[in-house]
Write a protein that holds these residues in place. Structure first.
Motif, PDB file in Angstrom:
ATOM      1  N   GLY A 178     -68.668  -2.679  72.623  1.00 41.53           N
ATOM      2  CA  GLY A 178     -67.824  -2.221  71.524  1.00 41.53           C
ATOM      3  C   GLY A 178     -66.767  -3.216  71.118  1.00 41.53           C
ATOM      4  O   GLY A 178     -66.367  -3.285  69.953  1.00 41.53           O
ATOM      5  N   LEU A 179     -66.313  -4.040  72.078  1.00 39.33           N
ATOM      6  CA  LEU A 179     -65.260  -5.005  71.796  1.00 39.33           C
ATOM      7  C   LEU A 179     -65.677  -6.035  70.759  1.00 39.33           C
ATOM      8  O   LEU A 179     -64.849  -6.519  69.988  1.00 39.33           O
ATOM      9  CB  LEU A 179     -64.850  -5.708  73.101  1.00 39.33           C
ATOM     10  CG  LEU A 179     -63.669  -6.679  73.030  1.00 39.33           C
ATOM     11  CD1 LEU A 179     -62.390  -5.914  72.658  1.00 39.33           C
ATOM     12  CD2 LEU A 179     -63.493  -7.407  74.356  1.00 39.33           C
ATOM     13  N   VAL A 180     -66.979  -6.359  70.713  1.00 36.14           N
ATOM     14  CA  VAL A 180     -67.449  -7.410  69.796  1.00 36.14           C
ATOM     15  C   VAL A 180     -68.358  -6.856  68.705  1.00 36.14           C
ATOM     16  O   VAL A 180     -68.896  -7.623  67.906  1.00 36.14           O
ATOM     17  CB  VAL A 180     -68.181  -8.526  70.568  1.00 36.14           C
ATOM     18  CG1 VAL A 180     -67.237  -9.208  71.541  1.00 36.14           C
ATOM     19  CG2 VAL A 180     -69.410  -7.970  71.295  1.00 36.14           C
ATOM     20  N   LEU A 181     -68.541  -5.518  68.668  1.00 36.02           N
ATOM     21  CA  LEU A 181     -69.479  -4.944  67.704  1.00 36.02           C
ATOM     22  C   LEU A 181     -69.068  -5.237  66.274  1.00 36.02           C
ATOM     23  O   LEU A 181     -69.910  -5.540  65.422  1.00 36.02           O
ATOM     24  CB  LEU A 181     -69.590  -3.435  67.941  1.00 36.02           C
ATOM     25  CG  LEU A 181     -70.609  -2.699  67.053  1.00 36.02           C
ATOM     26  CD1 LEU A 181     -72.006  -3.268  67.214  1.00 36.02           C
ATOM     27  CD2 LEU A 181     -70.606  -1.200  67.376  1.00 36.02           C
ATOM     28  N   ASN A 182     -67.759  -5.148  65.982  1.00 41.04           N
ATOM     29  CA  ASN A 182     -67.295  -5.413  64.623  1.00 41.04           C
ATOM     30  C   ASN A 182     -67.648  -6.837  64.187  1.00 41.04           C
ATOM     31  O   ASN A 182     -68.128  -7.064  63.068  1.00 41.04           O
ATOM     32  CB  ASN A 182     -65.784  -5.193  64.543  1.00 41.04           C
ATOM     33  CG  ASN A 182     -65.266  -5.245  63.120  1.00 41.04           C
ATOM     34  OD1 ASN A 182     -64.878  -6.305  62.651  1.00 41.04           O
ATOM     35  ND2 ASN A 182     -65.271  -4.115  62.444  1.00 41.04           N
ATOM     36  N   ALA A 183     -67.441  -7.790  65.075  1.00 43.25           N
ATOM     37  CA  ALA A 183     -67.751  -9.186  64.757  1.00 43.25           C
ATOM     38  C   ALA A 183     -69.251  -9.390  64.589  1.00 43.25           C
ATOM     39  O   ALA A 183     -69.696 -10.148  63.703  1.00 43.25           O
ATOM     40  CB  ALA A 183     -67.207 -10.105  65.849  1.00 43.25           C
ATOM     41  N   VAL A 184     -70.058  -8.729  65.418  1.00 46.90           N
ATOM     42  CA  VAL A 184     -71.506  -8.865  65.318  1.00 46.90           C
ATOM     43  C   VAL A 184     -72.014  -8.313  63.995  1.00 46.90           C
ATOM     44  O   VAL A 184     -72.866  -8.918  63.327  1.00 46.90           O
ATOM     45  CB  VAL A 184     -72.187  -8.148  66.510  1.00 46.90           C
ATOM     46  CG1 VAL A 184     -73.699  -8.044  66.289  1.00 46.90           C
ATOM     47  CG2 VAL A 184     -71.895  -8.883  67.803  1.00 46.90           C
ATOM     48  N   LEU A 185     -71.474  -7.151  63.562  1.00 46.26           N
ATOM     49  CA  LEU A 185     -71.904  -6.571  62.289  1.00 46.26           C
ATOM     50  C   LEU A 185     -71.483  -7.449  61.110  1.00 46.26           C
ATOM     51  O   LEU A 185     -72.225  -7.592  60.138  1.00 46.26           O
ATOM     52  CB  LEU A 185     -71.328  -5.163  62.138  1.00 46.26           C
ATOM     53  CG  LEU A 185     -71.917  -4.100  63.071  1.00 46.26           C
ATOM     54  CD1 LEU A 185     -71.201  -2.775  62.889  1.00 46.26           C
ATOM     55  CD2 LEU A 185     -73.412  -3.930  62.836  1.00 46.26           C
ATOM     56  N   ARG A 186     -70.286  -8.033  61.175  1.00 40.42           N
ATOM     57  CA  ARG A 186     -69.859  -8.945  60.108  1.00 40.42           C
ATOM     58  C   ARG A 186     -70.765 -10.165  60.042  1.00 40.42           C
ATOM     59  O   ARG A 186     -71.119 -10.636  58.954  1.00 40.42           O
ATOM     60  CB  ARG A 186     -68.405  -9.380  60.324  1.00 40.42           C
ATOM     61  CG  ARG A 186     -67.381  -8.299  60.042  1.00 40.42           C
ATOM     62  CD  ARG A 186     -65.999  -8.897  59.740  1.00 40.42           C
ATOM     63  NE  ARG A 186     -65.588  -9.811  60.794  1.00 40.42           N
ATOM     64  CZ  ARG A 186     -64.879  -9.472  61.855  1.00 40.42           C
ATOM     65  NH1 ARG A 186     -64.520  -8.191  62.030  1.00 40.42           N
ATOM     66  NH2 ARG A 186     -64.521 -10.360  62.760  1.00 40.42           N
ATOM     67  N   LEU A 187     -71.154 -10.684  61.205  1.00 45.08           N
ATOM     68  CA  LEU A 187     -72.050 -11.842  61.242  1.00 45.08           C
ATOM     69  C   LEU A 187     -73.418 -11.479  60.670  1.00 45.08           C
ATOM     70  O   LEU A 187     -73.997 -12.227  59.874  1.00 45.08           O
ATOM     71  CB  LEU A 187     -72.193 -12.348  62.675  1.00 45.08           C
ATOM     72  CG  LEU A 187     -73.188 -13.500  62.878  1.00 45.08           C
ATOM     73  CD1 LEU A 187     -72.756 -14.727  62.079  1.00 45.08           C
ATOM     74  CD2 LEU A 187     -73.322 -13.828  64.369  1.00 45.08           C
ATOM     75  N   LEU A 188     -73.919 -10.303  61.066  1.00 46.00           N
ATOM     76  CA  LEU A 188     -75.212  -9.860  60.546  1.00 46.00           C
ATOM     77  C   LEU A 188     -75.164  -9.695  59.034  1.00 46.00           C
ATOM     78  O   LEU A 188     -76.088 -10.111  58.313  1.00 46.00           O
ATOM     79  CB  LEU A 188     -75.603  -8.547  61.216  1.00 46.00           C
ATOM     80  CG  LEU A 188     -76.948  -7.940  60.813  1.00 46.00           C
ATOM     81  CD1 LEU A 188     -78.087  -8.880  61.140  1.00 46.00           C
ATOM     82  CD2 LEU A 188     -77.147  -6.589  61.502  1.00 46.00           C
ATOM     83  N   SER A 189     -74.084  -9.098  58.536  1.00 45.90           N
ATOM     84  CA  SER A 189     -73.926  -8.925  57.098  1.00 45.90           C
ATOM     85  C   SER A 189     -73.860 -10.271  56.385  1.00 45.90           C
ATOM     86  O   SER A 189     -74.445 -10.456  55.308  1.00 45.90           O
ATOM     87  CB  SER A 189     -72.652  -8.116  56.806  1.00 45.90           C
ATOM     88  OG  SER A 189     -72.475  -7.916  55.432  1.00 45.90           O
ATOM     89  N   PHE A 190     -73.161 -11.232  56.992  1.00 39.36           N
ATOM     90  CA  PHE A 190     -73.043 -12.570  56.405  1.00 39.36           C
ATOM     91  C   PHE A 190     -74.423 -13.226  56.287  1.00 39.36           C
ATOM     92  O   PHE A 190     -74.767 -13.813  55.245  1.00 39.36           O
ATOM     93  CB  PHE A 190     -72.116 -13.431  57.271  1.00 39.36           C
ATOM     94  CG  PHE A 190     -71.975 -14.840  56.792  1.00 39.36           C
ATOM     95  CD1 PHE A 190     -71.139 -15.159  55.725  1.00 39.36           C
ATOM     96  CD2 PHE A 190     -72.681 -15.860  57.410  1.00 39.36           C
ATOM     97  CE1 PHE A 190     -71.020 -16.464  55.280  1.00 39.36           C
ATOM     98  CE2 PHE A 190     -72.558 -17.173  56.972  1.00 39.36           C
ATOM     99  CZ  PHE A 190     -71.727 -17.478  55.909  1.00 39.36           C
ATOM    100  N   VAL A 191     -75.222 -13.113  57.338  1.00 40.20           N
ATOM    101  CA  VAL A 191     -76.557 -13.735  57.314  1.00 40.20           C
ATOM    102  C   VAL A 191     -77.469 -13.008  56.338  1.00 40.20           C
ATOM    103  O   VAL A 191     -78.178 -13.625  55.534  1.00 40.20           O
ATOM    104  CB  VAL A 191     -77.166 -13.743  58.734  1.00 40.20           C
ATOM    105  CG1 VAL A 191     -78.604 -14.265  58.691  1.00 40.20           C
ATOM    106  CG2 VAL A 191     -76.320 -14.602  59.666  1.00 40.20           C
ATOM    107  N   TRP A 192     -77.455 -11.669  56.406  1.00 38.96           N
ATOM    108  CA  TRP A 192     -78.325 -10.868  55.542  1.00 38.96           C
ATOM    109  C   TRP A 192     -78.034 -11.083  54.056  1.00 38.96           C
ATOM    110  O   TRP A 192     -78.945 -11.293  53.262  1.00 38.96           O
ATOM    111  CB  TRP A 192     -78.127  -9.396  55.856  1.00 38.96           C
ATOM    112  CG  TRP A 192     -79.277  -8.714  56.514  1.00 38.96           C
ATOM    113  CD1 TRP A 192     -80.600  -9.048  56.451  1.00 38.96           C
ATOM    114  CD2 TRP A 192     -79.188  -7.538  57.343  1.00 38.96           C
ATOM    115  NE1 TRP A 192     -81.346  -8.164  57.182  1.00 38.96           N
ATOM    116  CE2 TRP A 192     -80.524  -7.228  57.743  1.00 38.96           C
ATOM    117  CE3 TRP A 192     -78.152  -6.728  57.763  1.00 38.96           C
ATOM    118  CZ2 TRP A 192     -80.819  -6.134  58.548  1.00 38.96           C
ATOM    119  CZ3 TRP A 192     -78.442  -5.640  58.565  1.00 38.96           C
ATOM    120  CH2 TRP A 192     -79.753  -5.346  58.957  1.00 38.96           C
TER     121      TRP A 192
END
Length: 274
Positions: A155-169
């Motif tokens: 959970g600590l890094v989930l926000n960053a992971v979703l932002r990264l995924l959105s950036f790539v997508w």
């Protein structure tokens, strides 16, 4: 490529100021709602079911009307990329689906129909029903794989992971099907029928990493007195609420889209034939 896009030629002064005023994750949500008479829509649904034997609901009507509205107003079929609007070349509709869990809890997931504006109402309803059935029965391998992977992210890094995924997508516009991720999973517009929860009205929260700019929440159909001529008569009314991204869609455009959907519900024969 993940999506077929082309840049908007230019943005007006108000749109440019709005783009400059908001920066993720600050919230650019704006809200609107419309009261829709539903007598003809409900009669249309019943006639459709009896004549075709196929399931049809208010959710199907709202979702299909939304797809048709984005075809009529393509400037609303938009997402944010590199801090500027980009127009989608295709219309996809995402419907939120309740997915029961074996522990008695429920979860929300998505069923997305691509090229929804090119389908007939009957074709759209049939395809959506099949997608919803697969999702509820947990037979959609891509969605189930994505849920398993997300559960492994702390959970600590989930926000960053979703932002990264959105950036790539979306920002880089990379198709991630080669690593098992769905293509354009959230579509142009999201629909959640809060009326099925017994709610008369609700405004959906925007989900930044999905880059969806327009959310629709049809409420419960309720009986109210309505004025026809000089007399009050019983009527059936539904609140159709929307949340939209003010950086990309201005109130006048949101109004046109919402009224197009409302007009289709109030006269479905004109929208989709007898």
């Amino acid at each position: 490529m993940n999506l077929s896009l082309h840049p908007v030629s230019s943005a007006g002064p108000l749109r440019r100021l709005t783009l400059g005023a908001h920066k993720s994750p600050r919230d650019p949500s704006a809200y609107a709602s419309l009261e829709v008479r539903m007598e003809r829509a409900l009669a249309y649904v019943e006639a459709f079911r009896s004549r075709s034997g196929q399931r049809l609901t208010v959710t199907h009507l709202v979702a299909k009307a939304a797809a048709d509205a984005l075809r009529r107003y393509p400037e609303a079929n938009v997402l944010l990329r590199w801090n500027r609007p980009w127009l989608r070349k295709h219309v996809s509709v995402c419907v939120l689906v309740v997915q029961p869990e074996h522990l008695g809890r429920v979860d929300l997931t998505t069923a997305t129909i691509h090229e929804a504006d090119t389908l007939s109402l009957q074709g759209f309803a049939a395809e959506l029903e099949e997608r919803v059935r697969r999702v509820r029965e947990r037979r959609d391998a891509v969605i189930e794989r994505g849920k398993r992977r997300s559960s492994l992210v702390p959970g600590l890094v989930l926000n960053a992971v979703l932002r990264l995924l959105s950036f790539v997508w979306f920002t880089l516009n990379v198709d991630l099907q080669w690593v098992g991720m769905p293509k354009d999973p959230f579509g142009s517009v999201a629909v959640s029928n809060v009326g099925s929860l017994g709610l008369e009205r609700a405004y959906l929260a925007m989900v930044p990493y999905t880059r969806v700019a327009f959310y629709l929440a049809p409420g419960a159909v309720r009986e109210v007195p309505v004025l026809e001529g000089d007399a009050l008569v019983p009527g059936k009314v539904m609140a159709l609420s929307c949340t939209f991204d003010a950086r990309l869609i201005d109130p006048e455009l949101a109004s046109r889209v919402l009224h197009h959907i409302g007009a289709a519900l109030e006269d479905p024969e004109a929208a989709w034939g007898a």
